[in-house]
Every structure is written in structure tokens, then in C-alpha cells.
Design an enzyme around this catalytic site. Structure first.
Site, mmCIF file in Angstrom:
data_model
loop_
_atom_site.group_PDB
_atom_site.id
_atom_site.type_symbol
_atom_site.label_atom_id
_atom_site.label_comp_id
_atom_site.label_asym_id
_atom_site.label_seq_id
_atom_site.Cartn_x
_atom_site.Cartn_y
_atom_site.Cartn_z
ATOM 1 N N GLU A 182 0.200 -10.901 -4.605
ATOM 2 C CA GLU A 182 -0.684 -11.921 -5.151
ATOM 3 C C GLU A 182 -2.107 -11.903 -4.621
ATOM 4 O OE1 GLU A 182 1.533 -13.997 -1.638
ATOM 5 O OE2 GLU A 182 2.010 -12.531 -3.179
ATOM 6 N N GLU A 197 3.246 -14.281 -9.497
ATOM 7 C CA GLU A 197 2.052 -13.949 -8.708
ATOM 8 C C GLU A 197 0.907 -14.909 -9.016
ATOM 9 O OE1 GLU A 197 2.654 -11.908 -6.376
ATOM 10 O OE2 GLU A 197 4.572 -11.386 -7.278
#
Length: 843
Positions: free
Chosen positions: A273, A305
Site C-alpha cells: 500500500e 490496498e
């Protein structure tokens, strides 16, 4: 003695108490990356911070530290390979560390990949939990956030990316110097760099604060499958809908500027992420046919994410004990958003089968831990990215949403972000926000769910006149439904249910009659809407009904719960493996949900290899291959089911050669494939591995297939085919190469291990058991944790006795805790195999 590379919670907390980090300026020079023998790169960081201490250390793992400057004055280099000591600090400090970093081939730090298709070189970073220090000098801990300014020097013509938008570009000797906009405060583990001749598709999200640039990137040799095919537009569409959804749900728009998503080779995770530069595994670039479950899985990962942009990136856990504060929430949010905004209404079905199935397995290991875990150091953190932190945590969040209500839950999330944006948090901060918005006391819930281990077992006892008793082991508070199903002809139909709150060991349920006053339900399913987290135990009558008519239940979520209950019973030795295989043979061909079908087929294959008694395994493997083969030819042309069964044939054929001639003929083009089946590269390689494992394909066939598919994926699969040949000398060479050939990349190591294990040919590798136990501790010391983990897990001996592993554990009480955890988990899997095999009825 603790390695100085293995940072501890206590020492990083002490460092944070004396340091207030402001900015970090990073410059990396990647101009030499494309050279054939490139191994290192120049790197430097300038850290600006306030200090109340005279000395501290900066983290860096690389080839050399060449220069240290503190407040304009050079200092002698004091570096032990992982920590750079700096002294003479003042209240305000500017410290520059220059050094040389190493490119990675293990997926840790700055990974370097050369594409065999066009000889192009690609770079990307992966840091979590603590590998940014392999690329530039940093304070490697999540609670020392900074505003980052990146400069990357790279070859001309390359895409060059970081978290921020490109701010300036100028030519330099041999390349280009790219400067990026300063970020908002970030922890080091979510900073990122990528560079290479990536292909790109651009888009825009019209956010409430103005347009946000979007990008989707992949290697040039994969562009036909992502860029040219239009699949990138599908990804951009999900991205726009997700950003709309999360901005509204969390009360503030996406805060990180541009949003690039890049698909990278040899990636260790599903995705990461990094704000503004999210990295994904190339497995999400589909080179051939893909099921709706695969597209749903990719969408779920994209949204997972994206949820991290708030849970994790905006508000970040102080230390890895509270890893769940980001991962559990992202796992929950990914499934929630896949339904609400992603276009996949069955995402909770997949969650019930796959994510919770992962959690249930993890939670029954002797190494299970609370969701809020005790993480004393980085090695422990590395292994805590597991089914408890992700899937059990997300499952428990489903329960708390039911407890406080959806509106209150999202109001609490908005309050949490308002109070802690760009800061660091702990469990108490989140509970305070949820309690304030819901008016519910969550401390008892937290104690019961977040800070305990294991799971409740839910079962129903039948009484007279429709009185049921719901029992649970390890009592916890649950809000759940009990579904009551009766036969209408040969179909199981939900005739009613009971919703209730339970907390104790036994709860009496006044259930309505089903099928007449004299008969309660044929099938009783506790938690049939999968609202809570618990192991469901079906009574004997319900098991018989499920065996008879599982696939006739209309609701896919209820089917997921029943499939899981049957598989759990098989894993526990309560349901004979042969009976489970009967269920799969009868009901999987009629299973309409692609994820449930794929999971049932995978479980059947696992049962053949692990739970069927040894004397029955050959016959069981042959029978399962025939089941898969018939179902393949009967499946609708071009359907997800056809593809799932084709993949099952490949797995089954690695243990039985009953259809080797037909499979070889289809691959050679001398016999027709089932109508509508796409013999894409992934399927062809899977079938060829199976043929190799049973002695029906060798080097000539592998080389011929490589001539058809010379991609990086093809070359990796070629390794597996060669290592899978059922020859003792071949397997021995592959086994030793896995341990000794340090030129193997992470993916090539996996491919080698897969070949060694192909077909379950224990007889070909049993001679190496003692050597395995002699090697694992040195490997843990000498190799990166990612590579060592693959060796320890992938080559664990599947013997008929626990004696060797027990002897190692007894003799290595002082081994690193993370290594012992892996060995203990492998021991538990072997013990279960032996226990379940012994419980099988005698034929």
C-alpha cells in the site's frame, strides 16, 4: 544474543522518545542498473530532526557506508552492517549518510529483474516491515514519520516513480535526474521507488478536491495482456469507484496526490500500500483465461490496498503489535467495498471460504496468537503477516459491525481519522472513537476477541418438540443466525432461522418446526450467514443432508459455511477423507460459485496427499483424477467451471498417470482439447509439470514448451518441470540447488522447491531428512528471512514420524524465535497428517 539488524520494540521506543523526525531527503543513483553485472548503487539520505539525546543510530543494510556528516561536520564511519552510530547531536540536527546499496533478487529492498524476453531491466522496492534500510539510510520504525523528498537518477527513457508526483527532470551524464514532490508525513516502510521501461496507461479520478492522476503500469513484455487488451481500464474503473467510496466512508478524500498502481515481477506479496505508488504481483496480470473469482480477487486486493491509504498510511500503528489496526481493517474493507463499489456481490462468499479458511487453519496452530499480538522484534513482526492478523481480525470486525451497527462503525472510523491523521495509534485510540460514536462499551468485546487466542466451536444438539441447544467451546459473545433447512424433493430449502446473541457454553433455542411438527430441520447450520468467527460442527443428520444435497442450497454464503464445516471435519479426522472426496465428486460439478468450486477442488487434492491413508493413496489419487477428468469434459464450454476442472486435472495428474497419454496428446495438438478450453501458457505448464512428475515428460518436452513460451513465467515453470522428473539424482540436484545456489531469485527458488515436491514423491527425497535439520539454522543466519522462510517451510520433510523434528526442537531451544515458530508450525501440520490418516476407517 539479538542481532543488531533485528530491531526490538523497546529500543525503537527509546529512540523515538529522543528523536522528532521532520524530513528525509533521499537520492539513489540507478544509472548502472541495466549493466549485466550490476550489483550495487549509490545512495544517500539527509535526515533533519530534533533530538533530546546526544547520540542515536540510523539504520542501513548495504554494501558500504562511505560518509557520515552531522550538522556540517564529518564523523568517522561507525557502522556494524546494520546500524550507523551518530554522536554529538544538538537540539536541531541535519545528518547525511552516504553509502552503497545492494540490488536484491529476493524481493526485499530494491529488487532487480532482467526480463528474458527483451533483456530489459526493471526495479521496484518492497519494504514492509523493515527493508527500506536496504535501500537508503533511515530511522526504520513506523512511529518516526517524516516528509520525504526523493531524487532518483536513472537511465534515459525509463519510467521513474516514487510516492510523490514528479516535480522536476533534468538530463545528467548517462541518464536523467528526477525529483519528486515532498510527501505528507509517512513511515519509512511505505516509501517506494520504481524504475524501468514500464508501459503505462493513464487515467484521472475527479475527486472532490480536484482531478487526481491515475496510472496502471507493467513490464513491456506483459503490456499485451494489460495495456493493449484494455484490462487496465477495468482496473482504473475499480480505482475510481473505490476512491469515491472510501473518501465518503472515512470522511476525507484520498490525501496522497497521484495514484499509480504498478504490477511487478518476482513479488513476494499480493500487493503493498505505498501511497501514490501501490505495487502488485504480476499474478494479477492474466496471460490467459481467468475466472470471475480471479477478477474478484484482484478487485478485492486493489480495494484492500486502497483502504490502507487511510488505515495504515494516514493513521499508522505505533509498533507492529498493532499491525491489525491496518491489516484487519483493510481485509474487512476490501471485501466490504468489493460488494459496495467493486461490482462483485459475492465477495463475502469468497471471504467466508478463503480468508476465514486461512484464519481457521492459522488459529488452530500451537503458534496462534491474539489479534493484538505481542511483537517484541522485527523477526516476529515479519511472521505476523498471517491469517490471524488479516483474516481473523477482519472476521472479528464483521462481528463488531453487527454489534455497534454499520452507521456507528463508519462514524467511529471518521472520528478516528480526524483525531489521528498523519499520526500513530494504538488499540485504545480506535476503541475510544468507536465507543464515542456507538455508545457501546467495547472493552469487554476487545478482551474477548482481540486479546485471546483460538476459536469457538459451534454445534447444535437436537431435542424434542423443536428445542435445540446451541453449544460453544471457548465461550465468546456472538451475534449469529442458525439456519434451518429441509428437503423439498432432493433440494435443501431454508425454511427459517433463529437470530440470537450468545455468550455462554449452552444456549437453548426455540426453533420453529420444519417439514412438520414431528420433524425439525434436516440440516441445521449455525452461523449460516457467516456473521461471526467460529468453527461450525454439523450434527450427524445435518452432515448426511449436506452429503446428499449440498449443491442444491440456493444461498452461496450458506454453501460456503457448509463446505467449510465439511472440510474442517475432514481436517480433524471426524469425516473420513473418502467421504469428503465423495462430496466433492457429487457437488463440485454443480457448484456455481467459482471461488467455492476452486477451493473444494484444492481441498480434495490436499486430502489425497495428506489425509488419505497411505495404503489407499494410489487408488484414491487415480479415482480423483478420473473424477476431475470426467468433470472437465462435462463442464460447459469456455466456462469458469471448465477452467477450474482443467486446473484440477493438472494437479491430480501429478499423482496419478492414468490420463498421461491423453494429456500429452492434447498438449502436442494430436488430440482435441475439450471444446472452449483455452490452453493458455499457465495451463500448459501445469499439465506438463504433472507429466514430468509421473515420468511422462522430460527435458525435450520442457524445452519444446519453453520455445512456445519464453517469458519470465515460462522460464520459471521450465525449472519446475526439470526438477519434477521422478529420478532420484534429478531430485537430489534440485534439493541441493535450493539450499546452495544463491543466484536463484525468490521465484526461481519457489520453482525449484515445487519440482522437488512434485507428485508427493517422498521416496525420492527421504534421504535428505537429517541434512534438512542440519541446514535450517545456518540458513536462518546466513540468508535473508524471506529466502530462509521458503527453505524451512518448502523443504520440511513429510516423514512418517515426528521423531526428527522433535529432536531438533529439543536440541535447538535457543534458536531464533521466528525460526522455531516455523518449525513448530510444520511439525503441527505433519502431526495432523499422521493423526488424520490413522483415523481413517479401514477399507
Amino acid at each position: 544474543m539479538t542481532s543488531t539488524a533485528n530491531l526490538t520494540r523497546d529500543e525503537t521506543a527509546a529512540r523515538a522518545a529522543g528523536i522528532r523526525l521532520k524530513t528525509v531527503d533521499v537520492e539513489v543513483d540507478l544509472r548502472g542498473a541495466a549493466s549485466r553485472d550490476a550489483a550495487t548503487f549509490a545512495t544517500s539520505s539527509t535526515l533533519t530532526f530534533e533530538a533530546s539525546v546526544d547520540a542515536t543510530w540510523i539504520d542501513f543494510i548495504g554494501a558500504s557506508v562511505d560518509e557520515v556528516t552531522v550538522n556540517g561536520a564529518p564523523q568517522p564511519v561507525d557502522w556494524d552492517g546494520s546500524r550507523v552510530r551518530v554522536n554529538g547531536l544538538a537540539g536541531h540536527n541535519v545528518v547525511t549518510v552516504r553509502g552503497t546499496g545492494r540490488y536484491s533478487t529476493s524481493g526485499e529492498g530494491l529488487h532487480r529483474f532482467r526480463d528474458p524476453v527483451d533483456d530489459a531491466v526493471y526495479l521496484y522496492t518492497q519494504y514492509e516491515p523493515a527493508d527500506s534500510r536496504r535501500v537508503y539510510p533511515v530511522f526504520e520504525q513506523p512511529d518516526l514519520k517524516a516528509q520525504w523528498r526523493f531524487v532518483v537518477v536513472a537511465p534515459d527513457g525509463w519510467e521513474v516513480l516514487s510516492n510523490g508526483a514528479e516535480a522536476a527532470r533534468e538530463p545528467v551524464d548517462g541518464g536523467v535526474r528526477v525529483a519528486f514532490a515532498e510527501t505528507l508525513p509517512l513511515s519509512s516502510y511505505i516509501t517506494a521507488v520504481a524504475a524501468g521501461p514500464y508501459r503505462r496507461v493513464d487515467g484521472v479520478w475527479d475527486g472532490p478536491d480536484g482531478p487526481v492522476p491515475l496510472g496502471v503500469l507493467c513490464r513491456a513484455s506483459l503490456a499485451e495482456y494489460l495495456v493493449d487488451s484494455g484490462d487496465a481500464e477495468e482496473i482504473l474503473g475499480i480505482t475510481r469507484r473505490g476512491l469515491d467510496f472510501f473518501g465518503e466512508a472515512f470522511g476525507r478524500p484520498y490525501p496522497w496526490g497521484k495514484y499509480d498502481q504498478i504490477f511487478v515481477p518476482e513479488y513476494n506479496l499480493g500487493a503493498m500500500e505505498n501511497p501514490g505508488l501501490v505495487t502488485f504481483t504480476e499474478r494479477y496480470v492474466f496471460r490467459g483465461a481467468a475466472t470471475v473469482a480471479q477478477y474478484e480477487g484482484r478487485a478485492n486486493t486493489i480495494l484492500h490496498e486502497m483502504a490502507h491509504m487511510w488505515f495504515g498510511d494516514l493513521a499508522t500503528m505505533r509498533w507492529w503489535d498493532d499491525l491489525w489496526l491496518k491489516e484487519s481493517f483493510a481485509d474487512f474493507s476490501g471485501a466490504y467495498a468489493a460488494v459496495a463499489a467493486g461490482g462483485f456481490p459475492d465477495a463475502w462468499v469468497t471471504f467466508a471460504s478463503r480468508r476465514k479458511g486461512w484464519a481457521y487453519v492459522q488459529d488452530q496452530l500451537p503458534t496462534t496468537h491474539p489479534i493484538v499480538a505481542d511483537i517484541p522484534d522485527l523477526e516476529a513482526a515479519k511472521l505476523n503477516f498471517d491469517g490471524i492478523t488479516y483474516a481473523k481480525g477482519a472476521s472479528v470486525l464483521k462481528q463488531v459491525v453487527a454489534f455497534v451497527g454499520e452507521d456507528a462503525f463508519f462514524r467511529g472510523a471518521r472520528r478516528y481519522f480526524a483525531d489521528h491523521a498523519f499520526g500513530n495509534t494504538t488499540l485504545a485510540d480506535l476503541l475510544d472513537a468507536l465507543e464515542a460514536e456507538s455508545g457501546r462499551d467495547l472493552r469487554e468485546w476487545s478482551d474477548a476477541w482481540l486479546q485471546t487466542t483460538g476459536m469457538s466451536r459451534l454445534s447444535v444438539s437436537r431435542g424434542e418438540d423443536g428445542v435445540l441447544t446451541l453449544g460453544q467451546s471457548d465461550p465468546r459473545p456472538h451475534r449469529l443466525a442458525v439456519g434451518l433447512y429441509g428437503f423439498e424433493g432432493e433440494r435443501l430449502v431454508r425454511r427459517g432461522g433463529v437470530e440470537l446473541d450468545i455468550a455462554g457454553e449452552r444456549t437453548t433455542v426455540e426453533a420453529p418446526a420444519v417439514g412438520g411438527v414431528a420433524s425439525i430441520a434436516d440440516l441445521i447450520v449455525p452461523n449460516d450467514d457467516d456473521r461471526t468467527y467460529a468453527k461450525v460442527i454439523l450434527d450427524e443428520r445435518s452432515t448426511d443432508a449436506a452429503v446428499r444435497a449440498l449443491s442444491t442450497i440456493d444461498d452461496a454464503l450458506a454453501r460456503a459455511v457448509v463446505w467449510a464445516a465439511l472440510w474442517d471435519a475432514t481436517r480433524d479426522g471426524d469425516l473420513p477423507a473418502a467421504r469428503y472426496l465423495e462430496v466433492v465428486a457429487r457437488h463440485a460439478p454443480a457448484e456455481e460459485n467459482a471461488a467455492l468450486l476452486a477451493d473444494a477442488l484444492a481441498h480434495a487434492q490436499f486430502a489425497i496427499g495428506h489425509y488419505v491413508a497411505g495404503a489407499d493413496r494410489s487408488a484414491g489419487a487415480a479415482a480423483w483424477l478420473e473424477t476431475a477428468w470426467r468433470a472437465l469434459w462435462a463442464a460447459p464450454a469456455g466456462s469458469d467451471a471448465q477452467l477450474a476442472w482443467a486446473r484440477a486435472v493438472g494437479a491430480a495428474a501429478s499423482r496419478s498417470d492414468g490420463r498421461a497419454a491423453e494429456i500429452a496428446a492434447i498438449l502436442a495438438g494430436s488430440a482435441p482439447a475439450p471444446e472452449g478450453l483455452r490452453l493458455d501458457p499457465e495451463l500448459r505448464w501445469a499439465w506438463l509439470v504433472a507429466l514430468a512428475a509421473t515420468g511422462h515428460a522430460g527435458m525435450a518436452e520442457a524445452d519444446a514448451e519453453l520455445a512456445l513460451d519464453g517469458s519470465a513465467q515460462g522460464r520459471t515453470a521450465h525449472r519446475t518441470v526439470l526438477a519434477a522428473r521422478p529420478d532420484a539424482e534429478v531430485r537430489a540436484r534440485a534439493w541441493h540447488a535450493a539450499w546452495e545456489d544463491e543466484t536463484l531469485t525468490n521465484d526461481h527458488l519457489d520453482a525449484t522447491i515445487a519440482g522437488v515436491r512434485a507428485g508427493g514423491r517422498r521416496d525420492l527425497v527421504a534421504a535428505f531428512d537429517d541434512e534438512y535439520f542440519a541446514r535450517i539454522r545456518p540458513a536462518w543466519t546466513d540468508r535473508s528471512i524471506e529466502i530462509a522462510r521458503r527453505l524451512v517451510v518448502g523443504l520440511f520433510p513429510a516423514s512418517q514420524s515426528l521423531d526428527a523434528v522433535d529432536a531438533w526442537l529439543a536440541a535447538n531451544a535457543g534458536a531464533p524465535g521466528a525460526l522455531r515458530r516455523l518449525v513448530i508450525e510444520q511439525r503441527d501440520g505433519l502431526a495432523r497428517d499422521l493423526r488424520v490418516r490413522a483415523a481413517q476407517p479401514v477399507a
